[in-house]
Design an enzyme around this catalytic site. Structure first.
Site, PDB file in Angstrom:
ATOM      1  CB  SER A 132      33.252 -98.360  37.120  1.00  0.00           C
ATOM      2  OG  SER A 132      32.634 -97.213  36.545  1.00  0.00           O
ATOM      3  CE1 TYR A 146      35.287 -95.702  41.131  1.00  0.00           C
ATOM      4  CE2 TYR A 146      34.459 -94.953  39.005  1.00  0.00           C
ATOM      5  CZ  TYR A 146      34.314 -95.732  40.140  1.00  0.00           C
ATOM      6  OH  TYR A 146      33.209 -96.543  40.288  1.00  0.00           O
TER       7      TYR A 146
HETATM    8  P1  NDP Z   1      28.807 -96.878  48.404  1.00  0.00           P
HETATM    9  O1  NDP Z   1      29.730 -95.781  48.777  1.00  0.00           O
HETATM   10  O2  NDP Z   1      27.344 -96.667  48.488  1.00  0.00           O
HETATM   11  O3  NDP Z   1      29.197 -98.197  49.237  1.00  0.00           O
HETATM   12  C1  NDP Z   1      30.531 -98.618  49.236  1.00  0.00           C
HETATM   13  C2  NDP Z   1      30.650 -99.914  49.992  1.00  0.00           C
HETATM   14  O4  NDP Z   1      32.037-100.302  49.966  1.00  0.00           O
HETATM   15  C3  NDP Z   1      30.250 -99.756  51.430  1.00  0.00           C
HETATM   16  O5  NDP Z   1      29.668-100.932  51.910  1.00  0.00           O
HETATM   17  C4  NDP Z   1      31.602 -99.478  52.096  1.00  0.00           C
HETATM   18  O6  NDP Z   1      31.641 -99.907  53.445  1.00  0.00           O
HETATM   19  C5  NDP Z   1      32.526-100.359  51.293  1.00  0.00           C
HETATM   20  N1  NDP Z   1      33.885 -99.866  51.380  1.00  0.00           N
HETATM   21  C6  NDP Z   1      34.404 -98.752  50.808  1.00  0.00           C
HETATM   22  N2  NDP Z   1      35.678 -98.585  51.186  1.00  0.00           N
HETATM   23  C7  NDP Z   1      35.963 -99.611  52.042  1.00  0.00           C
HETATM   24  C8  NDP Z   1      37.101 -99.994  52.788  1.00  0.00           C
HETATM   25  N3  NDP Z   1      38.242 -99.282  52.751  1.00  0.00           N
HETATM   26  N4  NDP Z   1      37.040-101.109  53.538  1.00  0.00           N
HETATM   27  C9  NDP Z   1      35.914-101.837  53.599  1.00  0.00           C
HETATM   28  N5  NDP Z   1      34.786-101.526  52.931  1.00  0.00           N
HETATM   29  C10 NDP Z   1      34.816-100.416  52.169  1.00  0.00           C
HETATM   30  O7  NDP Z   1      29.234 -97.287  46.910  1.00  0.00           O
HETATM   31  P2  NDP Z   1      28.432 -98.061  45.767  1.00  0.00           P
HETATM   32  O8  NDP Z   1      27.550 -99.095  46.352  1.00  0.00           O
HETATM   33  O9  NDP Z   1      27.880 -97.060  44.864  1.00  0.00           O
HETATM   34  O10 NDP Z   1      29.663 -98.726  45.000  1.00  0.00           O
HETATM   35  C11 NDP Z   1      30.042-100.073  45.184  1.00  0.00           C
HETATM   36  C12 NDP Z   1      31.015-100.460  44.086  1.00  0.00           C
HETATM   37  O11 NDP Z   1      30.401-100.229  42.831  1.00  0.00           O
HETATM   38  C13 NDP Z   1      32.318 -99.661  44.090  1.00  0.00           C
HETATM   39  O12 NDP Z   1      33.386-100.502  43.734  1.00  0.00           O
HETATM   40  C14 NDP Z   1      32.061 -98.613  43.030  1.00  0.00           C
HETATM   41  O13 NDP Z   1      33.261 -98.143  42.452  1.00  0.00           O
HETATM   42  C15 NDP Z   1      31.227 -99.410  42.041  1.00  0.00           C
HETATM   43  N6  NDP Z   1      30.418 -98.598  41.141  1.00  0.00           N
HETATM   44  C16 NDP Z   1      29.398 -97.809  41.620  1.00  0.00           C
HETATM   45  C17 NDP Z   1      28.662 -97.049  40.745  1.00  0.00           C
HETATM   46  C18 NDP Z   1      27.546 -96.153  41.177  1.00  0.00           C
HETATM   47  O14 NDP Z   1      27.084 -95.346  40.358  1.00  0.00           O
HETATM   48  N7  NDP Z   1      27.050 -96.247  42.408  1.00  0.00           N
HETATM   49  C19 NDP Z   1      28.934 -97.060  39.297  1.00  0.00           C
HETATM   50  C20 NDP Z   1      30.013 -97.945  38.916  1.00  0.00           C
HETATM   51  C21 NDP Z   1      30.711 -98.667  39.813  1.00  0.00           C
HETATM   52  P3  NDP Z   1      31.749 -98.881  54.692  1.00  0.00           P
HETATM   53  O15 NDP Z   1      30.760 -97.786  54.471  1.00  0.00           O
HETATM   54  O16 NDP Z   1      31.433 -99.766  55.853  1.00  0.00           O
HETATM   55  O17 NDP Z   1      33.173 -98.401  54.698  1.00  0.00           O
END
Ligand code: NDP
Length: 237
Positions: A132, A146
């Site tokens: 991020s 975070y």
């Molecule tokens: P979402 O919450 O929309 O999606 C998160 C994804 O990660 C889901 O598919 C979820 O699966 C999976 N996930 C989370 N925790 C677990 C777990 N314990 N085990 C398995 N799968 C898990 O998040 P984003 O798409 O927004 O974010 C994705 C990545 O990008 C993250 O690392 C986030 O920190 C990073 N990011 C996002 C930003 C944003 O503005 N959106 C900005 C900067 C970085 P499930 O629902 O099945 O648990």
């Protein structure tokens, strides 16, 4: 277009948001894609059916489960670690168990998955971790855990690039700014504040992040490793 025809790809955390866009991108370009999910079984099954990929339940907070999933995936051409989440709140009030869970998902899982993948990865393999821009800049209170977790990935990439470089395996961090997902909806309450920090005043799209991941995974990026790649509309500039 089949730039990744037959390549074996594992995306940790692919059921929704940025991860789902990455799954779609690699599947569209001919890769054999598996992805993990945690809580979102229905979304995962739908995405698997839509893309012809394989969805497997693996909690990224469970170190041994993550290592086993990577090992059982066999030799991977490309590993993408996307699973991650943020906690918001007063650092003095937050539950230490929740903070430790964040560290397990956002830091420990990327490290152990990357090392495990490298054991079997062929020469020229690619490891890409979603960090991020908050690894570089944290302009608001309440998100120190975070920010810490995403900064930690930077040191990991610098170090593992040295370990894996002699085998032609690259490791890179993609650092998004605000991206329109369930975790950070473009019409959410923080929208105006976030856009005030940016030169391009909109949320990014998950597909834009997937495009950067695809480039890093492709043949043109073989000399790119141990580096952070920010895609944030100048949030961190
Ligand atoms: P979402 O919450 O929309 O999606 C998160 C994804 O990660 C889901 O598919 C979820 O699966 C999976 N996930 C989370 N925790 C677990 C777990 N314990 N085990 C398995 N799968 C898990 O998040 P984003 O798409 O927004 O974010 C994705 C990545 O990008 C993250 O690392 C986030 O920190 C990073 N990011 C996002 C930003 C944003 O503005 N959106 C900005 C900067 C970085 P499930 O629902 O099945 O648990």
């Amino acid at each position: 277009m089949a730039a990744f025809q037959g390549k074996s790809v594992l995306v940790l955390g692919g059921s929704r948001g940025i991860g789902a866009a990455i799954v779609r991108r690699f599947a569209t370009e001919g890769a054999v894609v598996a992805f993990t999910y945690g809580a979102s079984r229905e979304a995962a099954e739908q995405l698997a059916a839509e893309t012809g990929s394989t969805a497997v339940l693996t909690d990224s907070a469970d170190r041994d489960a993550v290592i086993a999933r990577v090992r059982e995936s066999g030799p991977l051409d490309i590993l993408v670690v996307n699973a991650g989440f943020a906690l918001f709140g007063d650092a003095l009030e937050q539950d230490p168990d929740e903070i430790d869970r964040l560290f397990r998902v956002n830091i420990h899982a990327p490290y152990h998955a990357s090392v495990e993948a490298a054991r079997q990865m062929p020469e020229g393999g690619r490891i890409i971790v979603i960090g991020s821009v908050n690894g570089d800049r944290m302009p608001v209170p309440g998100m120190a855990s975070y920010a810490l977790s995403k900064s930690a990935l930077q040191g990991m990439a610098r170090g593992l690039a040295r370990d894996f470089g002699p085998r032609g395996i690259t490791i890179n961090i993609v650092q998004p700014g605000p991206i329109d997902t369930d975790a950070n909806p473009a019409d959410g309450p923080m929208k105006e504040l976030m856009h005030s920090f940016m030169a391009i005043k909109r949320h990014g799209r998950p597909e834009e992040v997937a495009g950067m991941v695809a480039w890093l995974a492709g043949p043109e990026a073989g000399f790119v490793t141990g580096a952070m790649h920010t895609i944030d509309g100048a949030f961190g500039a």
